[in-house]
Design an enzyme around this catalytic site. Structure first.
Site, mmCIF file in Angstrom:
data_model
loop_
_atom_site.group_PDB
_atom_site.id
_atom_site.type_symbol
_atom_site.label_atom_id
_atom_site.label_comp_id
_atom_site.label_asym_id
_atom_site.label_seq_id
_atom_site.Cartn_x
_atom_site.Cartn_y
_atom_site.Cartn_z
ATOM 1 N N ASP A 1 -17.878 -11.872 7.873
ATOM 2 C CA ASP A 1 -15.955 -12.343 7.959
ATOM 3 C C ASP A 1 -15.279 -11.287 8.577
ATOM 4 O O ASP A 1 -15.627 -10.464 8.844
ATOM 5 C CB ASP A 1 -16.129 -10.690 6.747
ATOM 6 C CG ASP A 1 -14.179 -10.601 6.663
ATOM 7 O OD1 ASP A 1 -13.945 -11.107 7.511
ATOM 8 O OD2 ASP A 1 -13.902 -10.673 5.214
ATOM 9 N N TYR B 1 1.189 -1.028 -0.108
ATOM 10 C CA TYR B 1 -0.061 0.388 0.285
ATOM 11 C C TYR B 1 0.438 0.725 -0.028
ATOM 12 O O TYR B 1 -0.015 2.437 1.185
ATOM 13 C CB TYR B 1 -1.175 -0.113 1.174
ATOM 14 C CG TYR B 1 -2.468 -0.838 1.094
ATOM 15 C CD1 TYR B 1 -3.061 -0.858 0.375
ATOM 16 C CD2 TYR B 1 -1.761 -1.859 1.928
ATOM 17 C CE1 TYR B 1 -4.116 -1.502 0.401
ATOM 18 C CE2 TYR B 1 -3.027 -2.812 2.024
ATOM 19 C CZ TYR B 1 -4.418 -2.489 0.770
ATOM 20 O OH TYR B 1 -5.050 -3.778 0.663
ATOM 21 N N LYS C 1 -5.970 -12.203 11.024
ATOM 22 C CA LYS C 1 -5.932 -10.982 12.248
ATOM 23 C C LYS C 1 -5.160 -11.448 13.710
ATOM 24 O O LYS C 1 -4.604 -11.986 13.106
ATOM 25 C CB LYS C 1 -6.752 -10.125 11.938
ATOM 26 C CG LYS C 1 -6.721 -9.405 10.853
ATOM 27 C CD LYS C 1 -7.076 -7.747 10.363
ATOM 28 C CE LYS C 1 -6.705 -7.092 9.268
ATOM 29 N NZ LYS C 1 -8.126 -7.254 7.686
ATOM 30 N N TYR D 1 -14.618 -4.360 2.638
ATOM 31 C CA TYR D 1 -13.461 -5.109 2.386
ATOM 32 C C TYR D 1 -13.284 -6.794 2.878
ATOM 33 O O TYR D 1 -12.902 -6.488 4.165
ATOM 34 C CB TYR D 1 -12.385 -4.538 2.607
ATOM 35 C CG TYR D 1 -10.136 -4.635 2.524
ATOM 36 C CD1 TYR D 1 -10.023 -4.590 1.687
ATOM 37 C CD2 TYR D 1 -10.241 -5.332 3.557
ATOM 38 C CE1 TYR D 1 -8.764 -4.576 1.326
ATOM 39 C CE2 TYR D 1 -8.855 -6.067 3.221
ATOM 40 C CZ TYR D 1 -8.557 -5.466 2.226
ATOM 41 O OH TYR D 1 -7.335 -6.599 2.025
HETATM 42 C C1 LIG Z 1 -7.639 -7.460 7.058
HETATM 43 C C2 LIG Z 1 -8.917 -8.059 6.023
HETATM 44 C C3 LIG Z 1 -9.042 -9.273 5.329
HETATM 45 C C4 LIG Z 1 -8.098 -9.359 5.027
HETATM 46 O O1 LIG Z 1 -6.748 -10.704 5.993
HETATM 47 P P1 LIG Z 1 -5.496 -10.254 4.939
HETATM 48 O O2 LIG Z 1 -4.610 -11.691 5.738
HETATM 49 O O3 LIG Z 1 -4.711 -8.791 5.259
HETATM 50 O O4 LIG Z 1 -5.379 -11.003 3.676
HETATM 51 C C5 LIG Z 1 -10.472 -9.870 5.538
HETATM 52 N N1 LIG Z 1 -11.509 -9.517 5.226
HETATM 53 C C6 LIG Z 1 -11.791 -8.685 6.669
HETATM 54 C C7 LIG Z 1 -12.542 -8.099 6.984
HETATM 55 C C8 LIG Z 1 -10.265 -7.811 6.533
HETATM 56 O O5 LIG Z 1 -10.187 -6.789 7.787
#
Ligand SMILES: *Cc1c(COP(=O)(O)O)cnc(C)c1O
Length: 422
Positions: A235, A15, A264, A143
């Site tokens: 998600d 980024y 995460k 996202y």
């Molecule tokens: C960061 C994120 C992703 C992607 O995860 P990465 O480990 O960075 O590939 C997917 N969904 C959400 C909601 C996110 O915040």
């Protein structure tokens, strides 16, 4: 040569426009909520290093468990073989998730966790041969990651522009509210039996601008999907593991999604690991004597034992008696400060959910992600020893749960200074 100069010669950062990038700060040590650079400057990590670090840096309990695992089994192929950390993590994780999650599929980051979820849903309809369904519903500002499938179900933005022509078609809907909920439900009803699945970030859209919406409306969307057999994917890559004040954001729902994506905070921010979980209905759709009904997906580092061990250690801390009170303390402090500054003429909006506090700066016309204000704010906070990484004109605090009141107050005070001086 300094580390920064050596970096400039060989590294391409994420980024980052490399042409005029500021020198990257060499971090040599992490401890709790702090990061230290080569010169001994201390920074408060107010964004948990891209939202992953939930218990603070270099946590001794995680470090100890990971070191022991490193000396026993660092990795093993996960097809045909298994290991204690992967099984134990699944055993402990599944009952914690809202609803009736039955199986864990491992990958190694959030984007791949989303890819697997999408593949599970699309192939579910192929395998069951009930109907051919390939449409996906997602939120306009969502996202879900940076790989092609995850990008496709994310909002079209400056991140996706160069690739838009190659991204698959998705039905994007607005965030639900009192005014539009009937219309959104009507849209789902209209599309009904063409739709394979609906993917969403529950209650907070992260990278799309920390946008928030109410659980009751998500419940209504999920309910409408379920009436048509449309599968639902939560998600929780960003919201999982206590971020929104509950262990999982979906605990606020009365409906139950079919699939969860986690990453995460999963390992406490120590290692990359991704998890996609599903209920029995999804899993059963892949059980067959027909080999073509297999989920043909995997990664070299699927279920890496060290990453699974880090996750188990992180769960120990998350479930320990100190953590929930810490989350509640941060939530209460955020609320107090939000009340204090809401209505400030330089702020368009202040919103908060659990440990996430969001302030949207007034910018007049230029409110884009690329606004000049963003860099000004970023550098202002860095100069004050605070890592805050604005999404354009949107500042948010998303700290590790061990951050103390003193540091929180210092961050609030510095934000107040920014509001007065910038
Ligand atoms: C960061 C994120 C992703 C992607 O995860 P990465 O480990 O960075 O590939 C997917 N969904 C959400 C909601 C996110 O915040």
């Amino acid at each position: 040569m300094s580390l920064t100069e050596r970096d400039q010669k060989v590294i391409w950062h994420p980024y980052t426009q490399m042409k005029n990038a500021l020198p990257h700060i060499p971090i040599v040590k992490g401890e709790g909520a702090y990061l230290f650079d080569e010169e001994g400057n201390r920074y408060i990590d107010a964004v948990s290093s891209w939202w992953v670090n939930i218990h603070g840096h270099a946590h001794p309990h995680i470090a100890e468990k990971v070191s022991a695992q490193l000396k026993t089994l660092e990795h093993v192929i996960f097809a045909g073989f298994t290991h204690e950390p992967a099984v134990q993590l699944a055993e402990r994780l599944l009952p914690l998730l809202p609803g009736d999650q039955q199986k864990v599929f491992y990958t190694d980051n959030g984007s791949t966790a989303v890819e697997v979820a999408l593949k599970m849903c699309l192939q579910y309809w192929v395998n069951t041969s009930k109907q051919s369904r390939s449409k996906i519903i997602a939120f306009k500002d969502a996202y879900h990651g940076d790989t092609f499938g995850a990008m496709s179900v994310s909002g079209r933005s400056i991140f996706t522009n160069p690739f838009n022509a190659l991204l698959f078609d998705v039905e994007f809907i607005d965030l639900p509210n009192e005014q539009n909920i009937a219309q959104l439900k009507a849209k789902i009803n209209y599309l009904s039996n063409e739709v394979a699945c609906f993917i969403f970030e529950p209650m907070v859209l992260g990278a799309g601008g920390m946008l928030m919406y109410e659980a009751q409306y998500l419940d209504q969307l999920i309910e409408t999907c379920q009436q048509h057999g449309i599968l639902t994917i939560a998600d929780e890559v960003m919201t999982g593991f206590g971020r929104t004040g509950k262990y999982f954001s979906c605990e606020a729902l009365s409906t139950k999604p079919d699939i969860f994506c986690l990453s995460k905070g999963l390992t406490g921010g120590t290692m990359p690991l991704g998890v996609t979980t599903c209920n029995q209905k999804i899993f059963d759709a892949f059980l067959s004597d027909d080999k073509l009904k297999t989920l043909y997906h995997g990664h070299s580092f699927t279920a890496n034992p060290i990453a699974c061990t880090a996750s188990l250690a992180s769960l120990d801390i998350l479930l320990s008696p100190e953590t929930l009170p810490n989350i509640q303390r941060i939530t209460a402090r955020h609320k107090e400060f939000a009340q204090q500054i809401s209505g400030h003429p330089k702020l368009k909006d202040v919103r908060q959910l659990g440990t996430i506090l969001v302030m949207e700066w007034e910018t007049g016309t230029d409110s884009s992600y690329l606004s000049e204000l963003r860099n000004k704010l970023y550098l202002f906070f860095l100069g004050k020893g605070i890592i805050l990484r604005p999404l354009g004109n949107i500042i948010y605090i998303l700290p590790p749960y061990i951050i103390n009141d003193e540091d929180l107050m210092y961050i609030y005070q510095t934000i107040t200074e920014a509001l007065n001086d910038i």
